[in-house]
Design a protein around this motif. Structure first.
Motif, short mmCIF file in Angstrom:
data_model
loop_
_atom_site.label_atom_id
_atom_site.label_comp_id
_atom_site.label_asym_id
_atom_site.label_seq_id
_atom_site.Cartn_x
_atom_site.Cartn_y
_atom_site.Cartn_z
N VAL A 1 0.87 -1.18 0.00
CA VAL A 1 0.00 0.00 0.00
C VAL A 1 0.90 1.23 0.00
CG1 VAL A 1 -1.87 -1.18 1.20
CG2 VAL A 1 -0.17 0.06 2.53
N HIS A 2 0.41 2.31 -0.58
CA HIS A 2 1.27 3.47 -0.77
C HIS A 2 0.72 4.74 -0.13
CE1 HIS A 2 3.84 1.10 -3.44
NE2 HIS A 2 2.71 0.59 -3.90
N SER A 3 -0.24 4.57 0.76
CA SER A 3 -0.74 5.70 1.54
C SER A 3 -1.38 5.15 2.80
CB SER A 3 -1.76 6.52 0.75
OG SER A 3 -2.97 5.80 0.57
N ALA A 4 -1.43 5.97 3.84
CA ALA A 4 -2.05 5.54 5.09
C ALA A 4 -3.53 5.27 4.88
CB ALA A 4 -1.84 6.61 6.16
N GLY B 1 -1.81 3.08 17.78
CA GLY B 1 -2.22 2.84 16.40
C GLY B 1 -1.05 2.99 15.44
N HIS B 2 -0.95 2.06 14.47
CA HIS B 2 0.17 2.11 13.54
C HIS B 2 -0.21 1.53 12.18
CE1 HIS B 2 0.38 -1.66 15.85
NE2 HIS B 2 0.88 -2.23 14.76
N ALA B 3 0.51 1.97 11.15
CA ALA B 3 0.30 1.49 9.79
C ALA B 3 1.61 1.61 9.03
CB ALA B 3 -0.80 2.30 9.10
N MET B 4 1.78 0.77 8.02
CA MET B 4 2.99 0.79 7.20
C MET B 4 2.65 1.11 5.75
SD MET B 4 5.24 -2.43 8.67
CE MET B 4 3.87 -3.62 8.70
N VAL B 5 3.46 1.96 5.14
CA VAL B 5 3.26 2.38 3.76
C VAL B 5 4.55 2.13 2.98
CG1 VAL B 5 2.85 4.37 2.26
CG2 VAL B 5 1.58 4.15 4.41
N ALA B 6 4.45 1.45 1.84
CA ALA B 6 5.62 1.23 0.99
C ALA B 6 5.95 2.53 0.26
CB ALA B 6 5.35 0.11 0.00
N LEU B 7 7.22 2.89 0.24
CA LEU B 7 7.62 4.16 -0.37
C LEU B 7 7.99 4.03 -1.84
CD1 LEU B 7 9.69 5.83 2.50
CD2 LEU B 7 7.33 6.29 1.79
N ASN B 8 8.34 2.85 -2.30
CA ASN B 8 8.72 2.65 -3.69
C ASN B 8 7.65 1.85 -4.42
OD1 ASN B 8 11.21 3.95 -3.15
ND2 ASN B 8 12.02 2.03 -2.33
N ILE C 1 9.86 1.73 3.94
CA ILE C 1 8.49 2.02 4.37
C ILE C 1 8.45 3.35 5.11
CG2 ILE C 1 7.92 -0.43 4.63
CD1 ILE C 1 8.04 0.09 7.73
N GLU C 2 7.24 3.83 5.28
CA GLU C 2 6.97 4.94 6.17
C GLU C 2 6.04 4.40 7.23
OE1 GLU C 2 6.60 9.43 4.98
OE2 GLU C 2 4.60 8.51 4.89
N PRO D 1 5.40 10.58 10.93
CA PRO D 1 5.77 9.41 10.12
C PRO D 1 7.28 9.18 10.13
CG PRO D 1 4.11 10.69 8.99
CD PRO D 1 4.52 11.50 10.19
N LEU D 2 7.67 7.91 10.25
CA LEU D 2 9.08 7.53 10.33
C LEU D 2 9.47 6.79 9.06
CD1 LEU D 2 11.74 7.03 11.96
CD2 LEU D 2 10.67 4.93 12.80
N THR D 3 10.45 7.30 8.34
CA THR D 3 10.95 6.64 7.14
C THR D 3 11.97 5.58 7.53
OG1 THR D 3 10.63 8.63 5.79
CG2 THR D 3 12.15 6.96 4.93
N MET D 4 11.79 4.37 7.02
CA MET D 4 12.67 3.25 7.36
C MET D 4 13.09 2.53 6.08
SD MET D 4 10.56 1.71 10.63
CE MET D 4 11.82 0.46 10.97
N LYS D 5 14.38 2.23 5.99
CA LYS D 5 14.91 1.49 4.83
C LYS D 5 15.41 0.14 5.31
CE LYS D 5 19.54 3.53 5.20
NZ LYS D 5 19.27 4.16 6.49
#
Length: 202
Positions: free
Chosen positions: A121-124, A171-178, A146-147, A155-159
């Motif tokens: 997914v690419h958005s919250a 509450g939390h969710a993960m978003v793919a950045l690429n 991810i974010e 939002p935290l960017t993680m590689k």
């Protein structure tokens, strides 16, 4: 246990539990937040059950995986148990915009639940309602980036190679950045967890 067998068992157990409590599907829907049509299809094995829906049902009814799958075995008294997952043998559960690989599923009453989430997914908004559940969770990005969205932090960017430890009740969710999906290893620790998280969006 395959995902298909798991879905069938969940439906049967859910129907038996509802009937033993004298509940209608409407009552069960009000207790779990899952719609009557979806619950009916699950009970009658007419549809697969998403990971999020399963988590919501189990969290709302305080069910463990043992109870949900009708496993009546007594927990082993031996402390030296182990579970091995050769490559490709994790229990895979697809869901909207993400999928889950669950490990050591033959062990009952685990204190930790290891899993890999593939995020596509690419958005919250695409993720849906923020996931939240009892316990704590460690996340490690295996592939992609991810974010991580949480209700208390920016939002935290993680590689790949980055990790974070969170209170899973936040509450939390993960978003793919690429464009490519990201894969995240999580280890959940908590009490009464069905697969790994008592409830999510669903």
């Amino acid at each position: 246990m395959s995902a298909a067998t798991l879905t069938q068992t969940i439906g049967r157990t859910l129907a038996e539990l509802r009937q033993s409590r004298g509940w209608t599907l409407k009552t069960l829907s009000e207790a779990t937040g899952v719609s009557v049509p979806v619950l009916s299809k699950i009970e009658n094995n007419q549809t697969g059950i998403s990971f999020e829906t399963a988590m919501k049902i189990m969290g709302s009814l305080s069910l463990s995986l043992d109870e949900l799958t009708g496993d009546k075995r007594e927990p082993a008294l031996v402390s030296g148990r182990r579970a091995i997952n050769p490559a490709g043998t994790a229990l895979k559960i697809p869901s909207m915009g993400r999928s889950y690989e669950l490990f050591a599923t033959e062990l009952r009453q685990k204190r930790m639940v290891p899993m890999i989430t593939t995020v596509d997914v690419h958005s919250a908004e695409e993720w849906g309602p923020l996931s939240r559940h009892d316990g704590e969770e460690w996340m490690y990005v295996l592939d992609g980036s991810i974010e991580l969205h949480t209700e208390l932090y920016a939002p935290l960017t993680m590689k790949a190679g980055d990790s974070v430890y969170i209170d899973s009740g936040m509450g939390h969710a993960m978003v793919a950045l690429n464009d490519a999906p990201a894969r995240v290893l999580s280890v959940y620790a908590g009490t009464g967890a069905p697969f790994g998280m008592p409830h999510s969006d669903g």
